[in-house]
Enzyme design. Sequence first.
Site, PDB file in Angstrom:
ATOM      1  N   GLU A 296       1.055  -1.322  -0.190  1.00 24.72           N
ATOM      2  CA  GLU A 296       0.159   0.061   0.091  1.00 24.72           C
ATOM      3  C   GLU A 296       0.730   1.264  -0.033  1.00 24.72           C
ATOM      4  OE1 GLU A 296      -3.009  -0.536  -0.667  1.00 24.72           O
ATOM      5  OE2 GLU A 296      -2.841  -2.762  -0.385  1.00 24.72           O
ATOM      6  N   GLU A 318      -0.883  -2.600  -9.721  1.00 20.15           N
ATOM      7  CA  GLU A 318      -0.617  -3.363  -8.815  1.00 20.15           C
ATOM      8  C   GLU A 318       0.466  -4.507  -9.145  1.00 20.15           C
ATOM      9  OE1 GLU A 318      -2.364  -3.488  -6.532  1.00 20.15           O
ATOM     10  OE2 GLU A 318      -4.253  -2.196  -6.949  1.00 20.15           O
TER      11      GLU A 318
HETATM   12 ZN   LIG Z   1      -2.442  -2.829  -4.645  1.00 20.01          ZN
END
Ligand SMILES: [Zn+2]
Length: 841
Positions: A296, A318
């Site tokens: 994060e 991601e």
């Molecule tokens: Zn992520």
Amino acid sequence: MSLGKNFRLPLDCRPVRYSAHLAPDVAKGAFEGRMELEVRLDAPRREIHLHAVGLTVARARARVQDRALKATFSADAESETVTLRFEEELPRGGVILDLAWSGKFSPGLRGLYRAGPLAVTQFEAADARRVFPCFDEPAFKARWVLTVVGIPDGVVALSNGVPIKDQKEPDGGRTVQFAETPPLSSYLIALCIGDLASSPEQKARAYPVRTWAVPQKRELTAFGQEVALAVLPLLEDYFGQPYAYGKVDQVGVPDFEAGAMENAACITYREVALLLDPKTAPLNVQKRVAEVITHELSHQWFGNLVTMVWWDDLWLNEAFATWMAYKIVDQWRPQWRVWMDFEVGKGAALHLDALKSSHPIRAEIHNAEEAGESFDAITYEKGGAILRMIEGYLGQEKFREGIRLYMRRHKEANATADDLWAALAESSGQPILELANGWIRQTGYPLVSISEEGGKLRIRQRRFFSDPEAAPEPTLWLAPLLLRIDGRERRVLLRSAEETVDPGGSFGWVLGNAGASGFYRTAYDDELLHRLIRALPELRPEERMALVSDQWALVRANAAKLEGFVDLLAALETEEDHSVLDEVVGRLSYLEHRVVSEASRGALHSFVGRLFQRAATDLGWDPRAGESDERRLRRSAVQRALALVARDPAAVADATARYQRHVARHPHAVDPNLLDVVVAAAARTADEKRFDELRELARTELDPAAKRRYLHALAMVEDPKLVPRSVDLALDAFVQMQDFASYLGTLLANRAARETAWRLIRLRWEDVRKKGDSPMILRRLVEALGNLTERRHLEEVEKFLASHELTAARQAVAQTLERLRADVALRERLQPELDAALQKK
Ligand SMILES: [Zn+2]
């Protein structure tokens, strides 16, 4: 007329600054909002489209210079927009929109919703529109000034900015205004309101960091705080860019759809991904929390500071955060060897990507619903593995220089995959585009087959499919291979379907994927495989792990015999690395769960028992003082094999005795790394009294990982009298929405509860659907059906999914059906082979 589901907002009208007031009424589950939204028009316009779902707009007008222009407005459900039509054309340049609206809290875990005692937001992919009328696509970055009205005394309100005003109102409640943010996409805006307590504020370099939880869990915030403080400076150094958002708040949310959400400076987590008690948390839980936090935090650069233009590049966010988390945690705690854990995730991606229904990393995305489906192992783990492979190809230094260049060039703006490749090409001087695009735009990956012919190595590639019946495909990859020949590394850039490599003289063995750093599978001719198995101790643990994983995949694809695979497992009897052992135990568990016939189950249990008995005798159950983590984790793998896979009666009794001492709160009754095994073994043999005990523990336990362990234990009971109670709990409020799919998945994997749970899903589908009323939970529910094992189950699932349209889970449906068909066919094909192999053992 509807604008259609795939409508995208025109680019000639862009938001500059949202100045919004929100007045949530948590008790009523409703809110009112108003805002001044500054937009820039590149051309005159009569109409402005904004995203909005479930909002009732009460006022819409525009201010241009000193004139006020009225608008009519109409909502369109399909495109999730509201269109403002002004009484006259708005001129080019700056315009202020003045809006007022009202709305309701969302029933699922998105938009603005209630999570236990908190009111929180979750906006990614496209749910900011459930709270604010806004330009809800990632390309529209704007500054946000949020003010929250009507916050009760003593209640905490957190958002992306620091609070710059907090004042009591004459008619009760407080108004909190947050500082203006740097430019952000709407999906990164967040709000958390409720009774929260934090760790003491500490600084990472220049800015404050706090970790929050509901007050009774405040003690569990220290570890998450420590991780954030340690990794933030490492991230700043890697990116060569200071942290951009002034402060960090990390919040443990009691009911949360994903693992965590990287909202700028206000990061929200599932409690189990943030909070833990270091005295009782197994090492794998600590590693997982550190990895999620670092993921994060790395998004604060990759995703927040530089954002994808559109959801087709979600992988840029991601894949990068996935890879970066391992890289940075490895730097922080090298003794954890987290790259071995990365291999586990990569294994899942290789498995998924061998399906015909897989998709490219960079997929075509037409709308927000499809964007939501992209959050899977291809986007995260395969993407991360491809970045790792490219880093290996370019070298760490050149790769980092390219990333820094990309950050400098696109910060506070948006970028695409090609912008990243351009920066990497510039920094490395290597033509990276063709190589990279092959891996991110094509579905699947190659099977690299190696054989020895006349003293030369012949290397072939073809797309790998799990399905033995799949038609061959001509896809080729530009594949950077790292071979090891008798311990010497050798780089080969495979360009065509078949190439010959001179090994440079006679050699003992060759490994096709040194360091397991490439995203492909390797197959060997019989002789090379034999020589490699004899050389097992010379391989690195990740290479042995990849060998097991690849050989198993070849068995599944009917390209290798099961007996040879069982021999490979037996050759690993003296294996000491716990990650390799976990891989071995995982495969044995699959055979026990899905393949073996009832007649041969006992023989499989004895085989597994014999395989691990020596290690179990050496390790015992109780650690010696000062024992290494490695040995503790090895014990956990070995006892799992004995107690849970082999169901060895002595191991089950030992586990149960330790469970009893643990719940009676005997200090140091059991090493935390054994808790999963101990609790699962005790759950399977639970009677009514123990069931009630587990239920009470699941209700009262504060540590989220321990709570989840007890909760899932309830789904593992095997006593036929308890099964109905266990299944009924699924729809009880006792199981929270966030745990619903995994609880049902555990029931469906439990052979004593499977039929009852599957019946419940079919008979009470409306209730199941209602409880899974979040797209991600719904997808996990569909995937949970993959735990069923037999052909009749498959037929029932096919029929069921054909008659229940699940538009938000189309991909999950296709993948689950393909997987289940493959698993069922594999069961039927391997059962006689396994029976025969066991008879010889
Ligand atoms: Zn992520």
